[in-house]
Write a protein that holds these residues in place. Structure first.
Motif, short mmCIF file in Angstrom:
data_model
loop_
_atom_site.label_atom_id
_atom_site.label_comp_id
_atom_site.label_asym_id
_atom_site.label_seq_id
_atom_site.Cartn_x
_atom_site.Cartn_y
_atom_site.Cartn_z
N PHE A 260 0.85 -1.19 0.00
CA PHE A 260 0.00 0.00 0.00
C PHE A 260 0.89 1.23 0.00
O PHE A 260 2.08 1.16 0.28
N ALA A 261 0.28 2.37 -0.28
CA ALA A 261 1.01 3.64 -0.22
C ALA A 261 1.38 3.96 1.22
O ALA A 261 0.70 3.54 2.17
N ASP A 262 2.46 4.70 1.40
CA ASP A 262 2.86 5.14 2.74
C ASP A 262 1.76 5.98 3.36
O ASP A 262 1.11 6.79 2.68
N HIS A 263 1.51 5.78 4.65
CA HIS A 263 0.47 6.50 5.41
C HIS A 263 -0.93 6.20 4.89
O HIS A 263 -1.85 7.00 5.07
N GLN A 264 -1.10 5.05 4.25
CA GLN A 264 -2.41 4.65 3.75
C GLN A 264 -3.42 4.57 4.90
O GLN A 264 -3.13 4.02 5.96
N ALA A 265 -4.61 5.13 4.69
CA ALA A 265 -5.70 4.99 5.65
C ALA A 265 -6.48 3.73 5.30
O ALA A 265 -6.77 3.48 4.13
N TYR A 266 -6.81 2.92 6.31
CA TYR A 266 -7.46 1.64 6.07
C TYR A 266 -8.88 1.63 6.61
O TYR A 266 -9.23 2.38 7.53
N THR A 267 -9.68 0.73 6.03
CA THR A 267 -11.03 0.46 6.53
C THR A 267 -11.18 -1.04 6.69
O THR A 267 -10.45 -1.84 6.07
N LEU A 268 -12.15 -1.45 7.50
CA LEU A 268 -12.42 -2.87 7.68
C LEU A 268 -12.80 -3.51 6.36
O LEU A 268 -12.34 -4.60 6.01
N ALA A 269 -13.65 -2.83 5.59
CA ALA A 269 -14.08 -3.40 4.31
C ALA A 269 -12.90 -3.62 3.37
O ALA A 269 -12.86 -4.59 2.61
N GLN A 270 -11.94 -2.73 3.43
CA GLN A 270 -10.78 -2.81 2.54
C GLN A 270 -9.88 -3.98 2.88
O GLN A 270 -9.36 -4.68 1.99
#
Length: 325
Positions: A260-270
Motif C-alpha cells: 500500500f502507499a505510505d500512510h495509507q488509511a485503512y477500513t475494515l471493508a478494505q
C-alpha cells in the motif's frame, strides 16, 4: 514506476529534470535565507536533536527515533518528541499526543512513537509551534524531532541523518526526478549518519531492524512469526519491499504480498477481503496502529527494533547527552 525512475533504471527521470532544478533552487534559497538571517529562526531553551533524512520514502527513521528516546529515558532524562504528524487531520494544531489520540488525528508515526515510549509528544506542521506547545505543558530535558531536517525555522543542536543502506540516494537528483530533498553533499554538515541495512560507508553507523515476535492485534498474544501459516503480508510504509524481504529472510510462509502507499488509511471493508478465515493477515506495526479499532482475530503485526553496534551506539548517545549537561 517511481522506484525505477528514482533508482536510475528508467530514463524517464530526464523528463522531470526541469522540475527538479526548480525544486533544488527553491530549497537552496530557503536554506540560505535562514543561514544568513534573511528569515527568522527560533532556538528552544532545551537542546533539539533532529532525526531526518535526505531522501523521500521510508528509511527506518521512526525505529531510530524510538531507540534514541528509549536510550535517553533509560538514563533518566525526560525526553520530548515533536513531529509534523503527516497523514493526520487534527481539529487544531499543535496537538499534544496522549493515550486516546488516534492515527486519524496525529498520523501513524507519532502514535507509534507514543505507544512505544510514552514520551511527551506534540505535533504541528510548524515544528516551532510543536516545540513551544510541548514546553508549555511538559518539563523535558531534550527534544527529539521526528523528521524536519529541512525545517530550518527551528534551530537544532544535533543533526542525525538516516540513510537507506540498500537504495542509498538513487539517481542522486532532487525531487521529483530523483528521491533527494537535499544533495548528498549535505551529509558533510550533519553530526552523525546512521545507515539502515546494506553496507555502512566509512564514518556511518550501521543499523539493523530486528524483528520481534508477531503480535495479535485483537488479543495481544505473541508468537514467533515463523509459526504463522498461510500468511498474507501487507505493508503501507515508505518502502514495502523491505518488510516483504524481512519475512522472506525469516522463512515465513507468505502466500501473497500486498503493498500500500505510505500512510495509507485503512477500513475494515478494505482489509477484511485480503485474507480468508484460514489465512493470517500480517502487517507492520506502523500499519497496526491504524487498524486496532476494527482488528479481526487473524490479524497480526510484526514489531521491529533498531539495533546499533554497542560501542558506536553508546558514543552516539553520550554525544547527545553532552548537549544536556
Amino acid at each position: 514506476m517511481i522506484e525505477r525512475i528514482w533508482s536510475g533504471r528508467s530514463p524517464l527521470y530526464l523528463l522531470l529534470l526541469p522540475l527538479s532544478w526548480l525544486y533544488g533552487l527553491v530549497s537552496t534559497l530557503i536554506r540560505l535565507s535562514y543561514r544568513y538571517g534573511w528569515r527568522a529562526s527560533w532556538r528552544a531553551p532545551v537542546p533539539v536533536v533532529v532525526v531526518g533524512n535526505l531522501t523521500a520514502g521510508g528509511n527506518g527513521k521512526t525505529p531510530l527515533v524510538i531507540w534514541l528516546v528509549q536510550q535517553l529515558q533509560q538514563q533518566g532524562y525526560r525526553v520530548g518528541v515533536v513531529s509534523r504528524g503527516y497523514g493526520g487531520k487534527a481539529e487544531h494544531y499543535p496537538l499534544l499526543v496522549g493515550p486516546e489520540t488516534t492515527s486519524e488525528q496525529a498520523g501513524d508515526e507519532p502514535v507509534l512513537i507514543y505507544q512505544r515510549t510514552a514520551a511527551a509528544m506534540s505535533i504541528a506542521p510548524q515544528r516551532v509551534a510543536a516545540v513551544q506547545a510541548l514546553l508549555e505543558r511538559h518539563q523535558v530535558d531534550i527534544v527529539i524531532t521526528d523528521d524536519g531536517l529541512q525545517h530550518y525555522a527551528l534551530q537544532r543542536d544535533f543533526e542525525l541523518v538516516v540513510i537507506d543502506g540498500v537504495r542509498r540516494f538513487g539517481n542522486g537528483w532532487w525531487l521529483p526526478a530523483g528521491p533527494m530533498r537535499e544533495r548528498a553533499s549535505r551529509l558533510q554538515q550533519v553530526d552523525a549518519c546512521v545507515t539502515n541495512g546494506g553496507t555502512a560507508q566509512p564514518g556511518e553507523i550501521a543499523m539493523q531492524l530486528l524483528p520481534q515476535s508477531a503480535v495479535n492485534l485483537l488479543t495481544g498474544e505473541r508468537r514467533p512469526v515463523v509459526e504463522l501459516q498461510r500468511v498474507v503480508a501487507m505493508a503501507g510504509i515508505g518502502h514495502p519491499a523491505r518488510f516483504f524481504t524481512t519475512l522472506a529472510q525469516l522463512a515465513v510462509n507468505v502466500e501473497q504480498q500486498v503493498p500500500f502507499a505510505d500512510h495509507q488509511a485503512y477500513t475494515l471493508a478494505q482489509l477484511s477481503t485480503l485474507a480468508g478465515d484460514e489465512q493470517v493477515l500480517l502487517m507492520t506495526e506502523k500499519d497496526a496502529v491504524k487498524c486496532r479499532t476494527f482488528a479481526q482475530a487473524n490479524w497480526w503485526y510484526l514489531p521491529v527494533d533498531a539495533q546499533l553496534p554497542v560501542a558506536q551506539g553508546e558514543r552516539l548517545v553520550q554525544r547527545i547527552i553532552a548537549l544536556i549537561k
